[in-house]
Each structure stands twice: as structure tokens, then as C-alpha cells.
Design an enzyme around this catalytic site. Structure first.
Site, PDB file in Angstrom:
ATOM      1  N   ASP A   1      -1.067   5.583  -5.938  1.00 20.02           N
ATOM      2  CA  ASP A   1      -2.470   5.932  -5.705  1.00 20.02           C
ATOM      3  C   ASP A   1      -2.802   7.295  -6.328  1.00 20.02           C
ATOM      4  O   ASP A   1      -1.901   8.087  -6.628  1.00 20.02           O
ATOM      5  CB  ASP A   1      -2.706   5.972  -4.180  1.00 20.02           C
TER       6      ASP A   1
ATOM      7  N   ASP B   1     -11.934  -0.177  -3.254  1.00 16.53           N
ATOM      8  CA  ASP B   1     -11.789   0.025  -1.812  1.00 16.53           C
ATOM      9  C   ASP B   1     -12.878  -0.735  -1.070  1.00 16.53           C
ATOM     10  O   ASP B   1     -12.880  -0.779   0.158  1.00 16.53           O
ATOM     11  CB  ASP B   1     -11.928   1.511  -1.466  1.00 16.53           C
TER      12      ASP B   1
HETATM   13  C1  DGJ Z   1      -7.168   4.945  -1.297  1.00 16.47           C
HETATM   14  C2  DGJ Z   1      -6.793   3.522  -1.542  1.00 16.47           C
HETATM   15  O1  DGJ Z   1      -7.697   2.917  -2.397  1.00 16.47           O
HETATM   16  C3  DGJ Z   1      -6.703   2.805  -0.198  1.00 16.47           C
HETATM   17  O2  DGJ Z   1      -6.413   1.453  -0.384  1.00 16.47           O
HETATM   18  C4  DGJ Z   1      -5.624   3.471   0.608  1.00 16.47           C
HETATM   19  O3  DGJ Z   1      -4.389   3.288  -0.013  1.00 16.47           O
HETATM   20  C5  DGJ Z   1      -5.933   4.938   0.775  1.00 16.47           C
HETATM   21  N1  DGJ Z   1      -6.158   5.577  -0.481  1.00 16.47           N
HETATM   22  C6  DGJ Z   1      -4.807   5.636   1.489  1.00 16.47           C
HETATM   23  O4  DGJ Z   1      -4.972   6.977   1.557  1.00 16.47           O
END
Ligand code: DGJ
Length: 702
Positions: A459, A528
Site C-alpha cells: 500500500d 477504496d
Molecule cells: C488504504 C487501502 O486502500 C485500504 O484497503 C486499506 O488497506 C487501508 N489503506 C489500510 O490502512
């Protein structure tokens, strides 16, 4: 032969397209043609030789050069801009030599040299004939004894056929709302799309598609299934720039490469600098044809594991957020396994001190309170349940409240005299620094070597600020490129050392989705945003570039009562099926239904992940959506249809299928009687769907 040399220059031919270049009488390397493949090599025009236009425009302004440097009275966008050590700031590139290899991949290399300074520029053209794509990149070599400062070095300039008028299609977006299609006329001037964010970004994608403007008078503009489309992309995960220019003389060209904003690279004597690759292609089958060419290429060439089926996974982030511990995760894993999930992913919150987003990034060992015996008991349970185990990491970041930051506050990107702007309470490690790269390689190598981790979600949750590098070895503005090179080195080394691990790229959802990252990651977290109808629209945008087996789709808990579990599953089934809801709260009936859809996905996965995608109704433009995935041999297909925002009782329009063999006969699941592929494609399929209903239909040749 994909590459032919004639007395007019070179012709690069792919399955259906061709690209020709050559030297004109002034000795400039010039584009001659880009479009449908013509019957013979003699058909391709000679390099143009424009004259002067009054005293204000020399031929160099009017010539569609393959790789213009800044020189002469040239006011079009150049690909190369630099300063020599003596202060001279233009570059006069002329042909030096050419070399053609037909194997292992057909490649043309043309060397240009500056007429007065020891600078060589190699233009590389690689032909991906089967995928109708041409790959271009350049290498600059300083053959002298004084440094050269490069201020712009793009990968390619792509020229559209002369005298046309065109439209540009591109993607814009933001966090939670990625990949929205925009289509606009190109008129005189420069349309710039870019990222200055250190990643390819949610905001624009390094991709374009161009068709003829309706007013061009050369036939209707392209559609999803018909018409001429010129398209391209850049394989780079950092700052990039796209300049679509229509010159004062009506010449249209698109340049693509590293962003020159705040960029400089000191090319030391004897050193070489290579740009990332730009890919471009031509489709006579509309925007869908352009997308399918990219899909085939990404599956076969960019991804190392493009043919490997992607597993159905569960990610516990939305269920437990930071509140993870061994008990809560095992409880979720037990339910997930019962549904048929194949991969269980533990997201953020598992490592030392990570109680919320204010601490812990950088301290990559299991939190002692949440996982007193480390991660192994959870991993063993997950494996015993028959699932692989996956883990979330965010290697590029550090929390100011972490042991790593307390030990190395100088490792972050910063200007010493400025406050360090935080995003989500975190700072960015300077991956340009070799010691940071080595630290990350060492840390994650150990993590992967000591745990049975089959999948890593990588991420990146903020964009850059204060882009300083106080003790940079070269020009501090090299940061933009050295960071991405460092990222590729860290990720590439971990990948090579742990070949059984599959990687996912995530940056707050789809903030780092590009062809560069797909050389490392097998899949991308699309967004997200788990709202199913919005997700469908985002999926439409990303499938202009990426094949469905790279796009992770969610089935999450959504507040909208009107969206059935079936609808949510159907959306999730249009990519790599991933579950994200709080499974412990799902009723037995919901769990039984989930198990049904997961089993169905597994039956159809070879079509969804490996088939050819045709959008029949695109959700960004229609109040309904439909798409079909057709087997490469056209023996079967699967259709998904969604009724979204149509007024009540308004009938769903007939869906004319695509991609079938017109002469073969097909049966559509749930519809009586077989018909020819031609009939299904001509007459379409009438489906009765109520508000926010959806359907999935297997289609088989009989
Ligand atoms: C952003 C990601 O897109 C989410 O799916 C998740 O992993 C969060 N970060 C966790 O902090």
C-alpha cells in the site's frame, strides 16, 4: 517481417497496423505513417519535407520529427531539453546509425548524435506484433568528459496522421472515484495531463486514446466496437507527463514520458540514462479493440504470471480496521474458508504499535499485544483451513511515532528548514537512498523468509510534500526518478527472492495503477470505494487499460438496502473476486448465498480472468451496465447485466452481444433455444430486470 528496411527508411508492422519512419531530405528522423497495415512496403509514404513558412517558421517547426530536441526555431514540444556544461541549452540531434534485430524480439535501434557535443541518443523501437503494439524508449549516453544536465527526456512522441482533427479520451479521478472517462476535442495548443505526486496517482492515468473528431469529415468518430483509435500508455509509477499538442499547422502528436516538472538529471561523463517505455497501438475496432490489445499484451508480456488464475480472497480490513488480533482474525478466517475463499488477507494494524493510523509504520514486526506468539498461529490456522495467507504492508512510509523514525529521522523526504507535512500522520521514506532500499529489502526479506506468506498487499497512502533530499549525491531533483528506481529495486529484489509470493499494488485503492507496477504486482486494488454501482463505473475506466485478471473487485457491506447480495456479488465477479464485509455478521442465508456465488465464480473464472472483454453498455454513460467475457476460441462466454438508474418500468434495452463466432450456434443460460452468433450479435438479448437487479448468464456454443 515485423521490421523492414527500405530506401525510404523503416516500416514496423504488427498484426493489423503499421508504423513507418525515415530520414527526410533535411536529415531529420521523421514519422511517415501510423495506421492500418497496408498491402506492400511501397504503399507507405516517404518522409515529408516541409518548406519554410515566411520568416517565422523554419521547416523544423513543421516536420513531424520522431524525437525532436530543442533547437533551431522549433517551438513545438520537444522530447529532449538539456544544458551542456558550457551553458549551451539546445541540442542538435542528427542520424548516426541504425540497427535492426528480428530476435529475440524485433527491435530497431536508431542512434542520433549531437553535431557538436559528445552526446548519443539511442531511440529504441520494439515491435509486439501479435498485440499490435510498438514499444519505445530512449537512452542518452554522455560520451564526453563534462556532465550534462537533462531537464526533459520523454520516452516518445507519437504522431497522428497529418491533417486530421481528433478527440482525446483520457481518465481523471480522485481517491474513491478513480478512472472516470473524459472525451474532448483536441484543438491548437497543448493539453497536458500529468502527475506531480510521486506516484502515477488517482488523478490522471498515463494513458490516452485518440479518435477522429466528428467534424473531421472523415466518417463517424470511433465507438466502443468500431472506428479508428490510436492509443498508448507509459510504464512508469512516478511523476509522468502527457502532452497532446496540435500545432499551428494542424499536426497532432502526443508525447509521453517522465514529468519534467521540478526534474533535472546530471548525466555524468560515461553515464547512460534510460527512460521508461511508452507503448502505443492502433485499433480499427474502436475503443474496445484498443483495450483488448492492451489486455492481451499485459497478460502475455507485462505480467509474469498473466495466465495464473487469481484466487478468491477475503480481506478483513473493512471488518476489523486496526482492531485486529489473533482471535478476531481466526474467527473471520473460519467463516471465509466455509464460503470457499482461497486466500485470507490480514490488512493494516498487525505490526508493532499500530493501534490506529498515528503510529507504527516502519516497525514491521507483529504487535506483541495483538499477536503474542507472532503471526504463525494465525497463518497455521489459515493454512489448515485450506487457504493461503496474505499480509498488508506499506514499506515506503514511516510514522513519526515509530522506532524507525526515532532512529533515522533523516531518511524521509524533506527540506531541513521546512516543517514536514504529514498525510494520514505519516512521512515518506526516501527510496532514492540506497541505505533505505537495503533496509527495506532486509526487513521484508526476513518477514517473508520466516512466515508462510503467499500474497502481499503493498500500500501507499499519501502523496509527496517538501520534495527535498539534503545530501543527494547528484542533483536533488533526481529524487523523482531515483525514488521510483529505488521502489522497483526493493520490490523487484523481494519478488526475485520469494518467487512464490503474489503481489498486489494498492495506493488508497487505485492510486498506483500503471504498466510499470504490473511488472511487479499481479493485481491492483481498484478503489477504496466499495459501493457497487460506483465500483462498476470505476471498473469501466480501468478496463480501458487493464485486463480483468489484474483488477481486484470487492463484495463489501454497503448501507444501501436496495442492493442485494446477488447484485454485489455480480459486480465483484467482474474482476478478481474479493470479499470485504464483516462475515461474522452475515446471516446463515447470506453465507449460503455467498458460497453459491463463489462456487459460480470459480466455474466461470477462466472466462472472466482470461477471456476477451466487450462492454455492451458502459455504466459511466448509461443507466445500466452490461459486459461479456468471451473465451479466446469463442466456444463460450459469460454475460453480466446490471439495471441501475433506469426509471421504473422502462424496459432494459436489448443487449447486442459481441465477440461470438457469427457462424456458430450458441445457447444463453435461461433463454430457450439456440441461435447463431450472428443473430445474438444482430438482434441482441432482451432481459427483464427490475430496479437494481442483475444477472449472470453462461453462453455456450452448441
Ligand atoms: C488504504 C487501502 O486502500 C485500504 O484497503 C486499506 O488497506 C487501508 N489503506 C489500510 O490502512
Amino acid at each position: 517481417m515485423p521490421i523492414s528496411t527500405t530506401d525510404q527508411g523503416w516500416v514496423l508492422e504488427t498484426r493489423t497496423a503499421a508504423y513507418a519512419l525515415g530520414l527526410n531530405r533535411a536529415g531529420l528522423l521523421t514519422n511517415r505513417y501510423w495506421g492500418v497495415r497496408l498491402p506492400t512496403l511501397d504503399d507507405y509514404p516517404a518522409a515529408p519535407n516541409p518548406g519554410i513558412w515566411g520568416s517565422f517558421n523554419n521547416p523544423s517547426q513543421l516536420t513531424p520529427e520522431e524525437y525532436p530536441g530543442y533547437e533551431d526555431m522549433k517551438f513545438v514540444e520537444p522530447c529532449l531539453k538539456l544544458s551542456f556544461a558550457d551553458g549551451v541549452r539546445n541540442v542538435v540531434l542528427r542520424f548516426s546509425s541504425a540497427d535492426v534485430h528480428q530476435a529475440p524480439a524485433p527491435e530497431l535501434r536508431i542512434d542520433l548524435r549531437d553535431t557538436a557535443y559528445p552526446l548519443r541518443l539511442s531511440l529504441h523501437y520494439r515491435v509486439h506484433a501479435e498485440h499490435d503494439l510498438i514499444e519505445r524508449w530512449v537512452t542518452a549516453v554522455n560520451e564526453g568528459e563534462a556532465p550534462i544536465t537533462i531537464e526533459r527526456i520523454w520516452s516518445a512522441q507519437w504522431h497522428l496522421p497529418p491533417d486530421g482533427r481528433y478527440r482525446l479520451t483520457h481518465l481523471v479521478g480522485r481517491h474513491m472515484d478513480e478512472a472516470q472517462l473524459r472525451r474532448e476535442p483536441l484543438v491548437e495548443g497543448v493539453k497536458v495531463l500529468e502527475s506531480r505526486r510521486l506516484s502515477s496517482s488517482h488523478h490522471h492515468s498515463p494513458w490516452f486514446a485518440i479518435d477522429r473528431a466528428p467534424e473531421a469529415g472523415e466518417g463517424p468518430p470511433a465507438g466502443e466496437h468500431w472506428g479508428e483509435v490510436w492509443f498508448g500508455a507509459l510504464a512508469w509509477s512516478g511523476n509522468w507527463k502527457l502532452a497532446a499538442e496540435v500545432t499551428d499547422f494542424g499536426s497532432t502528436r502526443v508525447s509521453l514520458g517522465l514529468n519534467d516538472w521540478d526534474f533535472a538529471w546530471r548525466l555524468q561523463p560515461g553515464a547512460a540514462f534510460s527512460t521508461p517505455s511508452s507503448y502505443a497501438g492502433y485499433s480499427a475496432e474502436g475503443f474496445g479493440g484498443a483495450a483488448r490489445r492492451l489486455h492481451g499484451f499485459i497478460r502475455a508480456v507485462v505480467l509474469e504470471d498473466g495466465a495464473t488464475p487469481r484466487k478468491v480472497f477475503y480481506n478483513s480490513w473493512e471488518a476489523t480496521l486496526f482492531d485486529v488480533d489473533v482471535g478476531s482474525q481466526i474467527a473471520l478466517a473460519e467463516v471465509a474458508a466455509g464460503l470457499g475463499v482461497e486466500l485470507f488477507v490480514l490488512d493494516d494494524g498487525w505490526f508493532h504499535g499500530r493501534v490506529d493510523d498515528r503510529a507504527g509504520l516502519g516497525d514491521w514486526w507483529p504487535d506483541e499485544r495483538k499477536f503474542p506468539q507472532g503471526l504463525t498461529p494465525l497463518i497455521e490456522r489459515v493454512n489448515a483451513l485450506g487457504m493461503d495467507f496474505g499480509l498488508w504492508i506499506e514499506p515506503e512510509m514511516v510514522s513519526p511515532d515509530s522506532e524507525l523514525y526515532r532512529a533515522h529521522p533523516d531518511w524521509v523526504i524533506h527540506f531541513p528548514t521546512r516543517a514536514r507535512t504529514e498525510g494520514r500522520n505519516q512521512l515518506i521514506l526516501n527510496l532514492g537512498r540506497p541505505e533505505v532500499q537495503d533496509y527495506l529489502i532486509d526487513t521484508f526479506d526476513r518477514l517473508l523468509a520466516t512466515h508462510r506468506i503467499s500474497f502481499v498487499k503493498w500500500d501507499m497512502n499519501r502523496n509527496v510534500s517538501e520534495p527535498g533530499w539534503p545530501d543527494a549525491p547528484g542533483d536533488p531533483r533526481e529524487l523523482w526518478v531515483r525514488y521510483v528506481q529505488g521502489l522497483y529495486r526493493v520490490w523487484g529484489t523481494l519478488r526475485a527472492c520469494h518467487p512464490h509470493v503474489h503481489w498486489q499494488s494498492c495506493s488508497g485503492g487505485g492510486g498506483r495503477a500503471d504498466l510499470g507496477i504490473l511488472q511487479l504486482a499481479s493485481q491492483i486494488q481498484v478503489s477504496d470505494n466499495t459501493d457497487p454501482t460506483m465500483f462498476l463505473a470505476i471498473l469501466e475506466g480501468f478496463t480501458q487499460i487493464f485486463p480483468p485478471n489484474t483488477l481486484h473487485a470487492w463484495v463489501a457491506d454497503v448501507p444501501e438496502a436496495h442492493l442485494s447480495l446477488a447484485f454485489r456479488f455480480h459486480v465483484g465477479m467482474c474482476g478478481i473476486l474479493g470479499l470485504g464485509g464483516h462475515l461474522l455478521r452475515w446471516t446463515p442465508a447470506e453465507r449460503a448465498e455467498a458460497a453459491h456465488w463463489i462456487a459460480r465464480y470459480k466455474e466461470l473464472r477462466h472466462l472472466i480472468q482470461g477471456g476477451e472483454l466487450y462492454w455492451l453498455r458502459k455504466p459511466q454513460a448509461h443507466p445500466c451496465a452490461a459486459l461479456i467475457f468471451v473465451a479466446p476460441d469463442r466456444s463460450e462466454a459469460v454475460l453480466f447485466a446490471f439495471r441501475t438508474h433506469l426509471p421504473p418500468r422502462y424496459p432494459l434495452p436489448a443487449l447486442r452481444l459481441h465477440g461470438l463466432d457469427p457462424e456458430a450456434r450458441y445457447e444463453v443460460e435461461g433463454v430457450a433455444g439456440a441461435r447463431s452468433g450472428r443473430a445474438w450479435m444482430q438482434l441482441g438479448l432482451v432481459l427483464a430486470l427490475g430496479d437494481f437487479e442483475s444477472t449472470v448468464r453462461h453462453i455456450r456454443r452448441v
